[in-house]
Design a protein around this motif. Structure first.
Motif, PDB file in Angstrom:
ATOM      1  N   LEU A 174       0.819  -1.206   0.000  1.00  0.00           N
ATOM      2  CA  LEU A 174       0.000   0.000   0.000  1.00  0.00           C
ATOM      3  C   LEU A 174       0.860   1.267   0.000  1.00  0.00           C
ATOM      4  O   LEU A 174       0.417   2.319  -0.448  1.00  0.00           O
ATOM      5  CB  LEU A 174      -0.946  -0.014   1.202  1.00  0.00           C
ATOM      6  CG  LEU A 174      -2.061   1.021   1.242  1.00  0.00           C
ATOM      7  CD1 LEU A 174      -2.927   0.966  -0.010  1.00  0.00           C
ATOM      8  CD2 LEU A 174      -2.931   0.806   2.469  1.00  0.00           C
ATOM      9  N   ALA A 175       2.074   1.161   0.466  1.00  0.00           N
ATOM     10  CA  ALA A 175       2.966   2.326   0.538  1.00  0.00           C
ATOM     11  C   ALA A 175       3.249   2.904  -0.844  1.00  0.00           C
ATOM     12  O   ALA A 175       3.382   4.125  -0.991  1.00  0.00           O
ATOM     13  CB  ALA A 175       4.261   1.960   1.249  1.00  0.00           C
ATOM     14  N   THR A 176       3.312   2.065  -1.879  1.00  0.00           N
ATOM     15  CA  THR A 176       3.536   2.557  -3.235  1.00  0.00           C
ATOM     16  C   THR A 176       2.374   3.434  -3.674  1.00  0.00           C
ATOM     17  O   THR A 176       2.575   4.526  -4.211  1.00  0.00           O
ATOM     18  CB  THR A 176       3.712   1.375  -4.217  1.00  0.00           C
ATOM     19  OG1 THR A 176       4.787   0.571  -3.762  1.00  0.00           O
ATOM     20  CG2 THR A 176       3.980   1.865  -5.617  1.00  0.00           C
ATOM     21  N   GLU A 177       1.154   2.960  -3.445  1.00  0.00           N
ATOM     22  CA  GLU A 177      -0.026   3.770  -3.772  1.00  0.00           C
ATOM     23  C   GLU A 177      -0.027   5.059  -2.957  1.00  0.00           C
ATOM     24  O   GLU A 177      -0.311   6.137  -3.484  1.00  0.00           O
ATOM     25  CB  GLU A 177      -1.316   2.996  -3.504  1.00  0.00           C
ATOM     26  CG  GLU A 177      -2.567   3.814  -3.764  1.00  0.00           C
ATOM     27  CD  GLU A 177      -3.863   3.140  -3.337  1.00  0.00           C
ATOM     28  OE1 GLU A 177      -4.889   3.819  -3.389  1.00  0.00           O
ATOM     29  OE2 GLU A 177      -3.841   1.957  -2.933  1.00  0.00           O
ATOM     30  N   ALA A 178       0.298   4.950  -1.684  1.00  0.00           N
ATOM     31  CA  ALA A 178       0.309   6.123  -0.811  1.00  0.00           C
ATOM     32  C   ALA A 178       1.325   7.154  -1.297  1.00  0.00           C
ATOM     33  O   ALA A 178       1.057   8.364  -1.254  1.00  0.00           O
ATOM     34  CB  ALA A 178       0.623   5.701   0.620  1.00  0.00           C
ATOM     35  N   GLU A 179       2.463   6.688  -1.755  1.00  0.00           N
ATOM     36  CA  GLU A 179       3.477   7.597  -2.274  1.00  0.00           C
ATOM     37  C   GLU A 179       2.968   8.306  -3.532  1.00  0.00           C
ATOM     38  O   GLU A 179       3.174   9.503  -3.703  1.00  0.00           O
ATOM     39  CB  GLU A 179       4.773   6.844  -2.568  1.00  0.00           C
ATOM     40  CG  GLU A 179       5.932   7.748  -2.900  1.00  0.00           C
ATOM     41  CD  GLU A 179       7.241   6.998  -2.979  1.00  0.00           C
ATOM     42  OE1 GLU A 179       8.264   7.596  -2.630  1.00  0.00           O
ATOM     43  OE2 GLU A 179       7.238   5.822  -3.405  1.00  0.00           O
ATOM     44  N   ASP A 180       2.273   7.573  -4.391  1.00  0.00           N
ATOM     45  CA  ASP A 180       1.692   8.192  -5.585  1.00  0.00           C
ATOM     46  C   ASP A 180       0.658   9.249  -5.190  1.00  0.00           C
ATOM     47  O   ASP A 180       0.640  10.345  -5.738  1.00  0.00           O
ATOM     48  CB  ASP A 180       1.017   7.138  -6.478  1.00  0.00           C
ATOM     49  CG  ASP A 180       2.023   6.339  -7.286  1.00  0.00           C
ATOM     50  OD1 ASP A 180       3.202   6.748  -7.371  1.00  0.00           O
ATOM     51  OD2 ASP A 180       1.625   5.295  -7.841  1.00  0.00           O
ATOM     52  N   VAL A 181      -0.194   8.904  -4.250  1.00  0.00           N
ATOM     53  CA  VAL A 181      -1.265   9.810  -3.827  1.00  0.00           C
ATOM     54  C   VAL A 181      -0.701  11.080  -3.209  1.00  0.00           C
ATOM     55  O   VAL A 181      -1.143  12.181  -3.526  1.00  0.00           O
ATOM     56  CB  VAL A 181      -2.209   9.104  -2.825  1.00  0.00           C
ATOM     57  CG1 VAL A 181      -3.159  10.095  -2.171  1.00  0.00           C
ATOM     58  CG2 VAL A 181      -2.992   7.993  -3.513  1.00  0.00           C
ATOM     59  N   THR A 182       0.266  10.936  -2.324  1.00  0.00           N
ATOM     60  CA  THR A 182       0.740  12.088  -1.562  1.00  0.00           C
ATOM     61  C   THR A 182       1.893  12.848  -2.227  1.00  0.00           C
ATOM     62  O   THR A 182       2.106  14.014  -1.922  1.00  0.00           O
ATOM     63  CB  THR A 182       1.184  11.671  -0.148  1.00  0.00           C
ATOM     64  OG1 THR A 182       2.232  10.716  -0.254  1.00  0.00           O
ATOM     65  CG2 THR A 182       0.012  11.103   0.635  1.00  0.00           C
ATOM     66  N   MET A 183       2.607  12.181  -3.147  1.00  0.00           N
ATOM     67  CA  MET A 183       3.783  12.844  -3.710  1.00  0.00           C
ATOM     68  C   MET A 183       3.792  12.883  -5.243  1.00  0.00           C
ATOM     69  O   MET A 183       3.780  13.944  -5.839  1.00  0.00           O
ATOM     70  CB  MET A 183       5.051  12.151  -3.206  1.00  0.00           C
ATOM     71  CG  MET A 183       5.247  12.264  -1.729  1.00  0.00           C
ATOM     72  SD  MET A 183       6.633  11.228  -1.212  1.00  0.00           S
ATOM     73  CE  MET A 183       6.334  11.140   0.526  1.00  0.00           C
ATOM     74  N   ASN A 184       3.811  11.716  -5.873  1.00  0.00           N
ATOM     75  CA  ASN A 184       4.032  11.650  -7.314  1.00  0.00           C
ATOM     76  C   ASN A 184       2.886  12.212  -8.152  1.00  0.00           C
ATOM     77  O   ASN A 184       3.115  12.889  -9.147  1.00  0.00           O
ATOM     78  CB  ASN A 184       4.312  10.207  -7.741  1.00  0.00           C
ATOM     79  CG  ASN A 184       5.538   9.642  -7.065  1.00  0.00           C
ATOM     80  OD1 ASN A 184       6.423  10.375  -6.642  1.00  0.00           O
ATOM     81  ND2 ASN A 184       5.597   8.332  -6.952  1.00  0.00           N
ATOM     82  N   TYR A 185       1.667  11.895  -7.773  1.00  0.00           N
ATOM     83  CA  TYR A 185       0.501  12.324  -8.547  1.00  0.00           C
ATOM     84  C   TYR A 185      -0.481  13.111  -7.685  1.00  0.00           C
ATOM     85  O   TYR A 185      -1.694  13.020  -7.859  1.00  0.00           O
ATOM     86  CB  TYR A 185      -0.211  11.104  -9.156  1.00  0.00           C
ATOM     87  CG  TYR A 185       0.688  10.284 -10.042  1.00  0.00           C
ATOM     88  CD1 TYR A 185       1.032  10.730 -11.314  1.00  0.00           C
ATOM     89  CD2 TYR A 185       1.207   9.073  -9.599  1.00  0.00           C
ATOM     90  CE1 TYR A 185       1.865   9.980 -12.133  1.00  0.00           C
ATOM     91  CE2 TYR A 185       2.052   8.316 -10.414  1.00  0.00           C
ATOM     92  CZ  TYR A 185       2.371   8.780 -11.670  1.00  0.00           C
ATOM     93  OH  TYR A 185       3.202   8.044 -12.477  1.00  0.00           O
ATOM     94  N   SER A 186       0.025  13.882  -6.770  1.00  0.00           N
ATOM     95  CA  SER A 186      -0.829  14.554  -5.791  1.00  0.00           C
ATOM     96  C   SER A 186      -1.845  15.494  -6.427  1.00  0.00           C
ATOM     97  O   SER A 186      -2.900  15.740  -5.843  1.00  0.00           O
ATOM     98  CB  SER A 186       0.012  15.282  -4.749  1.00  0.00           C
ATOM     99  OG  SER A 186       0.808  16.268  -5.373  1.00  0.00           O
ATOM    100  N   ASP A 187      -1.571  16.007  -7.629  1.00  0.00           N
ATOM    101  CA  ASP A 187      -2.535  16.881  -8.303  1.00  0.00           C
ATOM    102  C   ASP A 187      -3.790  16.130  -8.725  1.00  0.00           C
ATOM    103  O   ASP A 187      -4.811  16.743  -9.025  1.00  0.00           O
ATOM    104  CB  ASP A 187      -1.908  17.539  -9.532  1.00  0.00           C
ATOM    105  CG  ASP A 187      -0.847  18.565  -9.164  1.00  0.00           C
ATOM    106  OD1 ASP A 187      -0.807  18.988  -7.988  1.00  0.00           O
ATOM    107  OD2 ASP A 187      -0.076  18.953 -10.059  1.00  0.00           O
ATOM    108  N   ASN A 188      -3.718  14.810  -8.765  1.00  0.00           N
ATOM    109  CA  ASN A 188      -4.861  13.985  -9.158  1.00  0.00           C
ATOM    110  C   ASN A 188      -5.718  13.575  -7.967  1.00  0.00           C
ATOM    111  O   ASN A 188      -6.682  12.817  -8.141  1.00  0.00           O
ATOM    112  CB  ASN A 188      -4.386  12.722  -9.881  1.00  0.00           C
ATOM    113  CG  ASN A 188      -3.700  13.034 -11.190  1.00  0.00           C
ATOM    114  OD1 ASN A 188      -3.990  14.022 -11.836  1.00  0.00           O
ATOM    115  ND2 ASN A 188      -2.768  12.173 -11.577  1.00  0.00           N
TER     116      ASN A 188
END
Length: 157
Positions: A61-75
């Motif tokens: 789940l940490a990979t998704e969390a990283e995407d949500v909070t950092m990599n794709y946060s504008d989405n």
């Protein structure tokens, strides 16, 4: 305005401190789905030394969390907890639906310095708790719809 098909009942559940827990919740602005990030993962993203202590499902789940909070946060849009003042407004609005006698009796028995603790107890004694929760949920869903509109999101049903 972004039109999304959003499960408002789930959004309500994720917006209440009593059901959300200590994690964070985000709305995907592309598909209307929710991402819930437990507090343990949030802490591991801030301090990588805690990552090894996560369970295997948390690491995934940490990979998704990283995407949500950092990599794709504008989405994603962070979903805050519903403020206590809104919850109190739902209580007072509910009282306005009752007969004057019931309204006055309940109002006088609630400790308004701590209504979240006392309101339900008073309603249990009047056998009105289920009725209130039905009213409250509708009230809060309308609040969430207004909040979404403020964030340029229209709910498609």
């Amino acid at each position: 305005m972004n039109n999304l098909n959003i499960d408002l009942d789930l959004m309500l559940e994720l917006s209440l401190s009593e059901t959300r827990g200590e994690g964070e919740c985000y709305l995907n602005l592309n598909d209307g789905e929710f991402s819930y990030i437990p507090q343990s993962i949030i802490e591991a993203l801030k301090d990588e030394s805690k990552f090894d202590k996560l369970e295997s499902w948390e690491k995934e789940l940490a990979t998704e969390a990283e995407d949500v909070t950092m990599n794709y946060s504008d989405n994603y849009l962070y979903i805050p907890l519903i403020d206590e003042s809104i919850l109190v407004n739902s209580m007072k609005s509910y009282l306005d639906t009752l007969s004057p006698n019931d309204k006055n009796e309940i109002y006088s028995k609630v400790d308004w310095s701590n209504p979240l603790l006392t309101f339900n107890r008073v309603l249990i004694n009047k056998d009105k708790l289920d009725e209130f929760y039905t009213f409250r949920d509708e009230f809060l869903i309308n609040h969430l719809i207004d909040w979404l509109k403020e964030n340029n999101i229209s709910v498609v049903k």
